[in-house]
Scaffold this motif. Structure first.
Motif, PDB file in Angstrom:
ATOM      1  N   LYS A 199      32.061  11.484  70.760  1.00 46.71           N
ATOM      2  CA  LYS A 199      32.463  10.226  69.702  1.00 46.71           C
ATOM      3  C   LYS A 199      33.530  11.023  68.597  1.00 46.71           C
ATOM      4  N   GLU A 200      33.207  12.362  68.615  1.00 46.20           N
ATOM      5  CA  GLU A 200      34.412  13.242  67.814  1.00 46.20           C
ATOM      6  C   GLU A 200      35.626  13.244  68.261  1.00 46.20           C
ATOM      7  N   ASN A 253      21.997  13.488  72.590  1.00 47.15           N
ATOM      8  CA  ASN A 253      22.460  12.824  71.216  1.00 47.15           C
ATOM      9  C   ASN A 253      23.662  13.846  71.070  1.00 47.15           C
ATOM     10  N   VAL A 254      23.329  15.009  71.096  1.00 47.03           N
ATOM     11  CA  VAL A 254      24.214  15.982  70.499  1.00 47.03           C
ATOM     12  C   VAL A 254      25.626  15.875  71.356  1.00 47.03           C
ATOM     13  N   LYS A 258      17.507  15.095  72.650  1.00 48.00           N
ATOM     14  CA  LYS A 258      18.263  15.546  71.647  1.00 48.00           C
ATOM     15  C   LYS A 258      19.316  16.335  71.929  1.00 48.00           C
ATOM     16  N   ILE A 309      26.577  13.170  73.027  1.00 45.87           N
ATOM     17  CA  ILE A 309      27.189  11.969  72.634  1.00 45.87           C
ATOM     18  C   ILE A 309      27.914  11.871  71.227  1.00 45.87           C
ATOM     19  N   LYS A 310      27.467  12.790  70.386  1.00 43.82           N
ATOM     20  CA  LYS A 310      28.018  12.918  68.964  1.00 43.82           C
ATOM     21  C   LYS A 310      29.393  13.751  69.103  1.00 43.82           C
ATOM     22  N   LYS A 311      29.218  14.580  70.000  1.00 52.75           N
ATOM     23  CA  LYS A 311      30.737  15.538  70.435  1.00 52.75           C
ATOM     24  C   LYS A 311      31.656  14.446  70.927  1.00 52.75           C
ATOM     25  N   ILE A 325      30.450   4.599  75.248  1.00 49.57           N
ATOM     26  CA  ILE A 325      29.932   4.902  73.909  1.00 49.57           C
ATOM     27  C   ILE A 325      29.672   3.433  73.028  1.00 49.57           C
ATOM     28  N   ASN A 361      26.321   2.686  70.935  1.00 48.05           N
ATOM     29  CA  ASN A 361      26.645   2.232  69.612  1.00 48.05           C
ATOM     30  C   ASN A 361      25.734   0.856  69.218  1.00 48.05           C
ATOM     31  N   GLY A 416      20.789   5.746  70.076  1.00 46.63           N
ATOM     32  CA  GLY A 416      20.968   7.026  70.921  1.00 46.63           C
ATOM     33  C   GLY A 416      19.539   7.197  71.696  1.00 46.63           C
TER      34      GLY A 416
END
Length: 276
Positions: free
Chosen positions: A77-78, A70-71, A67, A73-75, A165, A169, A173
């Motif tokens: 991407k942002e 994944n969090v 987790k 990685i999300k940041k 990234i 994609n 993840g």
């Protein structure tokens, strides 16, 4: 450094004590984005470090490394990053090592995972040979380095991996049901369906592993719960049934501690429906 975000998972460790923060010569020269996912019970303040942009998230539930990644990685991407570099708190990667990743990424692009050689006590733990998902370490003194390195019958640990990234994609993840052990096996097996080679850095990083510290009954029983759950959900996610790793570790713990508690953990967390 604009294309890279470093994602570090910590547990009961001060941020300023991380190797990548302590050695900050490069940090003063180039701005680095570092995402800290803190699984500790108590939150902490991010230190003021010249050249570092900190992003911090505290999770006292200790939801696991999958987790956390994944969090992070999300940041990334942002922030429109091209790469994430995953680190455990016990990996001694320095800020000055980051340039080595990016030099190779400039050469080979976004179709590979980039990894260092992770070792401890003259034993290489990543890359390591894997048979039925039981790892076999390599000897540091006889290891043959290759920049384009085949993962045939081998795997990697998560810490130290720089992942484009673009690849994440394609792959998806990390599996958040696999909280700790087998998180890396699962992710690398998905990667190997896309590319059987990685780019291996000529960078040797000391990394401590659980179980290296001697006897600690309570810590190893807790870790075995994570191990059994990880093995179980790996089996479910890959539609396979691999009994040997969890059973083998159970026997080893019974012998080590002369206790039958590992049997109850194996039955509850691998065979049964208990979750950690």
């Amino acid at each position: 450094m604009n294309d890279l975000m470093v994602v570090v998972v910590v547990y009961n460790k001060k941020i300023f004590d991380l190797s990548i923060i302590k050695q900050n010569v490069l940090l003063k020269e180039k701005s680095i984005d570092i995402f800290i996912y803190d699984n500790s019970i108590e939150s902490q303040e991010t230190p003021e470090v010249e050249g570092v942009n900190f992003y911090y998230l505290h999770d006292k539930s200790n939801a696991g490394v999958s987790k956390a990644y994944n969090v992070g990685i999300k940041k990334a991407k942002e922030l429109n990053k091209k790469y994430v570099l995953l680190l455990d708190q016990d990996s001694s990667i320095l800020a000055s090592d980051l340039e080595k990743y990016l030099v190779l990424a400039e050469r080979y692009g976004e179709n590979y995972i980039y990894a260092p050689v992770m070792y401890n006590n003259n034993k290489i733990y990543s890359p390591a040979y894997v048979n039925h998902f039981i790892g076999k370490v390599q000897d540091l003194s006889t290891f043959v380095y290759k920049e384009i390195y085949s993962l045939n019958q081998q795997s990697l640990i998560n810490s130290g991996l720089m992942i484009p990234i673009k690849l994440i994609n394609l792959m998806g993840g990390f599996n958040e049901n696999i909280k700790l052990d087998f998180s890396d096996y699962y992710f690398i097996e998905k990667y190997k369906k896309i590319n059987s080679d990685i780019i291996l850095l000529d960078l040797y990083v000391q990394h401590s592993l659980s179980g290296d510290e001697g006897k600690n009954f309570l810590a190893e029983m807790l870790r075995y719960k994570y191990y059994c759950n990880g093995a179980k959900f790996f089996n479910i996610s890959t539609d396979e049934f691999r009994l040997i790793p969890a059973f083998r570790r159970m026997l080893r713990l019974i012998i080590k501690y002369k206790s039958l508690k590992p049997i109850n953990i194996f039955i509850g967390y691998f065979i049964g429906n208990k979750r950690i």
